[in-house]
Design a protein around this motif. Structure first.
Motif, mmCIF file in Angstrom:
data_model
loop_
_atom_site.group_PDB
_atom_site.id
_atom_site.type_symbol
_atom_site.label_atom_id
_atom_site.label_comp_id
_atom_site.label_asym_id
_atom_site.label_seq_id
_atom_site.Cartn_x
_atom_site.Cartn_y
_atom_site.Cartn_z
ATOM 1 N N LEU A 4 0.697 -1.199 0.110
ATOM 2 C CA LEU A 4 -0.018 -0.060 0.028
ATOM 3 C C LEU A 4 0.705 1.350 -0.145
ATOM 4 O O LEU A 4 0.355 2.368 0.137
ATOM 5 C CB LEU A 4 -0.894 0.121 1.152
ATOM 6 N N ARG A 6 2.869 4.154 -1.837
ATOM 7 C CA ARG A 6 2.994 5.218 -2.994
ATOM 8 C C ARG A 6 3.985 4.627 -3.768
ATOM 9 O O ARG A 6 5.179 4.481 -3.420
ATOM 10 C CB ARG A 6 2.914 6.452 -2.602
ATOM 11 N N GLU A 19 1.146 6.077 -11.849
ATOM 12 C CA GLU A 19 1.077 6.503 -10.636
ATOM 13 C C GLU A 19 0.166 5.839 -9.787
ATOM 14 O O GLU A 19 -1.026 5.695 -10.057
ATOM 15 C CB GLU A 19 1.046 7.973 -10.262
ATOM 16 N N GLY A 20 0.534 5.158 -8.468
ATOM 17 C CA GLY A 20 -0.383 4.675 -7.633
ATOM 18 C C GLY A 20 -0.046 3.908 -6.380
ATOM 19 O O GLY A 20 0.776 4.579 -5.719
ATOM 20 N N TYR A 21 -0.061 2.597 -6.300
ATOM 21 C CA TYR A 21 0.328 2.081 -5.126
ATOM 22 C C TYR A 21 0.733 0.735 -5.110
ATOM 23 O O TYR A 21 0.226 0.066 -6.109
ATOM 24 C CB TYR A 21 -0.568 2.182 -3.797
ATOM 25 N N ALA A 33 -1.022 -0.899 -8.539
ATOM 26 C CA ALA A 33 -2.274 -0.604 -8.724
ATOM 27 C C ALA A 33 -2.397 0.957 -9.223
ATOM 28 O O ALA A 33 -1.858 1.669 -8.325
ATOM 29 C CB ALA A 33 -3.180 -0.756 -7.640
ATOM 30 N N ALA A 34 -2.832 1.117 -10.200
ATOM 31 C CA ALA A 34 -2.849 2.555 -10.942
ATOM 32 C C ALA A 34 -4.002 3.510 -10.567
ATOM 33 O O ALA A 34 -5.096 3.040 -10.468
ATOM 34 C CB ALA A 34 -2.874 2.550 -12.591
ATOM 35 N N GLU A 35 -3.633 4.531 -9.822
ATOM 36 C CA GLU A 35 -4.472 5.457 -9.495
ATOM 37 C C GLU A 35 -5.724 5.728 -10.153
ATOM 38 O O GLU A 35 -6.654 5.998 -9.902
ATOM 39 C CB GLU A 35 -3.734 6.436 -8.723
ATOM 40 N N HIS A 36 -5.342 6.046 -11.473
ATOM 41 C CA HIS A 36 -6.142 6.411 -12.445
ATOM 42 C C HIS A 36 -6.435 5.669 -13.675
ATOM 43 O O HIS A 36 -6.770 5.951 -14.844
ATOM 44 C CB HIS A 36 -5.963 7.695 -12.892
ATOM 45 N N SER A 73 -6.437 -1.868 -14.463
ATOM 46 C CA SER A 73 -5.897 -0.852 -13.406
ATOM 47 C C SER A 73 -4.783 -1.406 -12.882
ATOM 48 O O SER A 73 -4.384 -0.893 -11.615
ATOM 49 C CB SER A 73 -7.118 -0.778 -12.495
ATOM 50 N N THR A 74 -4.026 -2.501 -13.063
ATOM 51 C CA THR A 74 -3.011 -2.976 -12.391
ATOM 52 C C THR A 74 -1.672 -3.352 -13.485
ATOM 53 O O THR A 74 -2.018 -3.618 -14.651
ATOM 54 C CB THR A 74 -3.183 -4.401 -11.564
#
Length: 205
Positions: A4, A6, A19-21, A33-36, A73-74
């Motif tokens: 989890l 960033r 960008e994500g976590y 996991a991509a934030e957008h 999304s990943t």
């Protein structure tokens, strides 16, 4: 590891950045996991990538690796190699004014112990500054427990320097000795949580 936290993924020789976590990382495969969401065609299996993870405990951690799978999304990464780790917790310090009690001894814990009460003025993962009416000498040791809000950490602090304050009191700069790595992590997390709470209080004032 890094769960989890960033992160940012950059495809080499392109401007695409995800960008994500870190959704999961078992040491072999990292799932980001991509934030957008993942831009279609922006990253493909087989691409060489750079990953920057902003880890709360370990600092700025950089890897290079290869994309193995791309979803909506990943992004899954394999063959990860650690490139660098910039540890910032050495300088992270927070003001606390925490009242503590402990046992003071001579250098290396020598001599009979004597009870001591003091206030931790500020603390980091590696040391602290304390204020007390008791007299301490350079290289004296203070053994005590520090409450982190998620359990107490047992610490052994060595006095490195003394400082007279403008009010006539004395403060002592100390470093922690023989401290376990998980206790260093616990203190660093306490520092970050307290800094965040103090920032929120200033913003709400």
């Amino acid at each position: 590891m890094h769960d989890l936290e960033r992160c940012a993924l950059t495809v080499r020789d392109r401007t695409t950045v995800v960008e994500g976590y870190v959704a999961a990382f078992d040491g072999e495969t990292m799932t980001v996991a991509a934030e957008h969401g993942v831009v279609p065609g922006g990253v493909r299996p087989g691409d060489d990538v750079q990953v920057l993870v902003l880890d709360e405990v370990r600092g700025e951690v950089r890897y290079v690796g290869t994309v193995s799978r791309v979803g909506a999304s990943t992004v899954a990464l394999v063959d990860l190699e650690l490139v660098s780790m910039l540890q910032k917790r050495q300088g992270a310090r927070v003001r606390t004014l925490q009242l503590c009690t402990g046992v003071a001894t001579g250098p290396d814990g020598a001599g009979p112990g004597r009870p001591i009460s003091f206030v931790v003025v500020d603390i980091s993962a590696h040391g602290m500054r304390l204020s007390t009416t008791s007299t301490l000498a350079v290289h004296d040791r203070v053994a005590f427990e520090f409450p982190t809000g998620r359990g107490a950490v047992k610490l052994d602090a060595e006095v490195l320097r003394t400082q007279r304050t403008s009010t006539g009191g004395t403060q002592y700069g100390c470093r922690f000795v023989d401290i376990r790595e998980n206790d260093v992590d616990a203190l660093f997390r306490f520092v970050l949580r307290t800094q965040g709470a103090q920032r929120r209080m200033r913003l709400d004032a």
